[in-house]
Design a protein around this motif. Structure first.
Motif, PDB file in Angstrom:
ATOM      1  N   LEU A  17       0.827  -1.212   0.000  1.00 28.99           N
ATOM      2  CA  LEU A  17       0.000   0.000   0.000  1.00 28.99           C
ATOM      3  C   LEU A  17       0.865   1.267   0.000  1.00 28.99           C
ATOM      4  N   GLU A  18       1.987   1.215   0.699  1.00 30.33           N
ATOM      5  CA  GLU A  18       2.920   2.353   0.672  1.00 30.33           C
ATOM      6  C   GLU A  18       3.465   2.586  -0.730  1.00 30.33           C
ATOM      7  N   LEU A  19       3.753   1.499  -1.447  1.00 30.95           N
ATOM      8  CA  LEU A  19       4.245   1.619  -2.824  1.00 30.95           C
ATOM      9  C   LEU A  19       3.186   2.215  -3.747  1.00 30.95           C
ATOM     10  N   LEU A  20       1.931   1.863  -3.502  1.00 31.60           N
ATOM     11  CA  LEU A  20       0.843   2.282  -4.381  1.00 31.60           C
ATOM     12  C   LEU A  20       0.356   3.705  -4.111  1.00 31.60           C
ATOM     13  N   ALA A  21       0.513   4.184  -2.897  1.00 31.56           N
ATOM     14  CA  ALA A  21      -0.026   5.491  -2.509  1.00 31.56           C
ATOM     15  C   ALA A  21       0.359   6.617  -3.471  1.00 31.56           C
ATOM     16  N   PRO A  22       1.632   6.754  -3.867  1.00 35.35           N
ATOM     17  CA  PRO A  22       1.973   7.861  -4.771  1.00 35.35           C
ATOM     18  C   PRO A  22       1.397   7.711  -6.179  1.00 35.35           C
ATOM     19  N   LEU A  23       0.899   6.535  -6.509  1.00 35.60           N
ATOM     20  CA  LEU A  23       0.394   6.277  -7.859  1.00 35.60           C
ATOM     21  C   LEU A  23      -1.104   6.498  -7.988  1.00 35.60           C
ATOM     22  N   LEU A  24      -1.790   6.714  -6.865  1.00 34.66           N
ATOM     23  CA  LEU A  24      -3.255   6.807  -6.878  1.00 34.66           C
ATOM     24  C   LEU A  24      -3.787   7.911  -7.785  1.00 34.66           C
ATOM     25  N   SER A  25      -3.071   8.991  -7.929  1.00 28.51           N
ATOM     26  CA  SER A  25      -3.567  10.115  -8.724  1.00 28.51           C
ATOM     27  C   SER A  25      -3.162  10.039 -10.193  1.00 28.51           C
ATOM     28  N   LEU A  26      -2.370   9.052 -10.548  1.00 30.42           N
ATOM     29  CA  LEU A  26      -1.950   8.923 -11.947  1.00 30.42           C
ATOM     30  C   LEU A  26      -3.077   8.376 -12.811  1.00 30.42           C
ATOM     31  N   PRO A  27      -3.151   8.836 -14.062  1.00 31.00           N
ATOM     32  CA  PRO A  27      -4.087   8.178 -14.981  1.00 31.00           C
ATOM     33  C   PRO A  27      -3.478   6.844 -15.407  1.00 31.00           C
ATOM     34  N   GLY A  28      -4.279   5.801 -15.442  1.00 30.50           N
ATOM     35  CA  GLY A  28      -3.783   4.488 -15.841  1.00 30.50           C
ATOM     36  C   GLY A  28      -2.627   3.997 -14.979  1.00 30.50           C
ATOM     37  N   PRO A  29      -2.843   3.884 -13.681  1.00 34.13           N
ATOM     38  CA  PRO A  29      -1.728   3.566 -12.783  1.00 34.13           C
ATOM     39  C   PRO A  29      -1.340   2.091 -12.685  1.00 34.13           C
ATOM     40  N   LEU A  30      -2.047   1.201 -13.355  1.00 36.82           N
ATOM     41  CA  LEU A  30      -1.787  -0.220 -13.141  1.00 36.82           C
ATOM     42  C   LEU A  30      -0.370  -0.635 -13.536  1.00 36.82           C
ATOM     43  N   LEU A  31       0.097  -0.244 -14.708  1.00 39.44           N
ATOM     44  CA  LEU A  31       1.452  -0.642 -15.109  1.00 39.44           C
ATOM     45  C   LEU A  31       2.518  -0.091 -14.168  1.00 39.44           C
ATOM     46  N   LEU A  52      -4.423  -4.777  -5.873  1.00 42.18           N
ATOM     47  CA  LEU A  52      -4.373  -3.843  -6.998  1.00 42.18           C
ATOM     48  C   LEU A  52      -5.769  -3.601  -7.566  1.00 42.18           C
ATOM     49  N   ALA A  53      -6.555  -4.654  -7.674  1.00 43.63           N
ATOM     50  CA  ALA A  53      -7.918  -4.507  -8.196  1.00 43.63           C
ATOM     51  C   ALA A  53      -8.732  -3.580  -7.309  1.00 43.63           C
ATOM     52  N   THR A  54      -8.677  -3.799  -6.012  1.00 45.83           N
ATOM     53  CA  THR A  54      -9.422  -2.955  -5.073  1.00 45.83           C
ATOM     54  C   THR A  54      -8.911  -1.521  -5.079  1.00 45.83           C
ATOM     55  N   THR A  55      -7.608  -1.371  -5.040  1.00 41.76           N
ATOM     56  CA  THR A  55      -7.000  -0.040  -4.965  1.00 41.76           C
ATOM     57  C   THR A  55      -7.323   0.806  -6.184  1.00 41.76           C
ATOM     58  N   PHE A  56      -7.312   0.199  -7.368  1.00 42.50           N
ATOM     59  CA  PHE A  56      -7.508   0.963  -8.604  1.00 42.50           C
ATOM     60  C   PHE A  56      -8.881   0.752  -9.240  1.00 42.50           C
ATOM     61  N   ASN A  57      -9.803   0.160  -8.470  1.00 43.83           N
ATOM     62  CA  ASN A  57     -11.177  -0.050  -8.926  1.00 43.83           C
ATOM     63  C   ASN A  57     -11.221  -0.806 -10.255  1.00 43.83           C
ATOM     64  N   LEU A  58     -10.500  -1.915 -10.284  1.00 40.58           N
ATOM     65  CA  LEU A  58     -10.469  -2.793 -11.449  1.00 40.58           C
ATOM     66  C   LEU A  58     -10.927  -4.176 -11.020  1.00 40.58           C
TER      67      LEU A  58
END
Length: 162
Positions: A17-31, A52-58
């Protein structure tokens, strides 16, 4: 813990979750997220798909589809060292197919596999940007050019036995 996974940190959801936090505002953050998870853990653990699915609504299927589509993403821990052999056209013209056959025979593995002792993973890549010095190989993050069978042995095998 296997020899292959001893080199990498164990899965921990809070770390992910710490790794993902800075990516939340990016468009298309999955890659970028998949790259971050693999850079940290060495591979994409099965538990990461749901997170990842939950975090990015996928959907989990969408995340799984991306992981399995790209050869770069690993679903199992790699060896302590990752050897990438270029298989692009310029390297093929300079003998990368023979080099790959030599590497597979010497390591006793095929592409996308790790030696039984967990020390080396062998991966194909399709251009390392070192075409003028083909055939090219990367060991972890270090690029090597004009790699012959003897040079492969010196760079990979001899260092492993030391």
């Amino acid at each position: 813990m296997s020899a292959a996974s001893a080199h990498w940190p164990a899965w921990h959801e809070a770390s992910a979750l710490e790794l993902l936090a800075p990516l939340l505002s990016l468009p298309g953050p999955l890659l970028p997220a998949l790259h971050a998870v693999q850079a940290h853990f060495g591979f994409i653990p099965p538990e990461a798909t749901a997170l990842l699915a939950t975090t990015f609504n996928l959907s989990r299927a969408e995340v799984h589809g991306v992981i399995t589509f790209y050869d770069f993403f690993r679903r199992e821990p790699p060896g302590q060292r990752i050897v990438r052999l270029c298989q692009a056209e310029a390297c093929q013209a300079m003998g990368s197919e023979a080099l790959a056959a030599h590497a597979k025979a010497q390591l006793g593995v095929d592409f996308h596999q790790t030696t039984a002792d967990g020390r080396v993973s062998l991966e194909p890549v399709y251009c390392l940007g070192n075409c003028a010095c083909a055939p090219a190989m990367m060991i972890d993050e270090r690029l090597h050019g004009r790699v012959s069978a003897a040079r492969f042995d010196a760079l990979v095998l001899e260092r492993e036995s030391a």
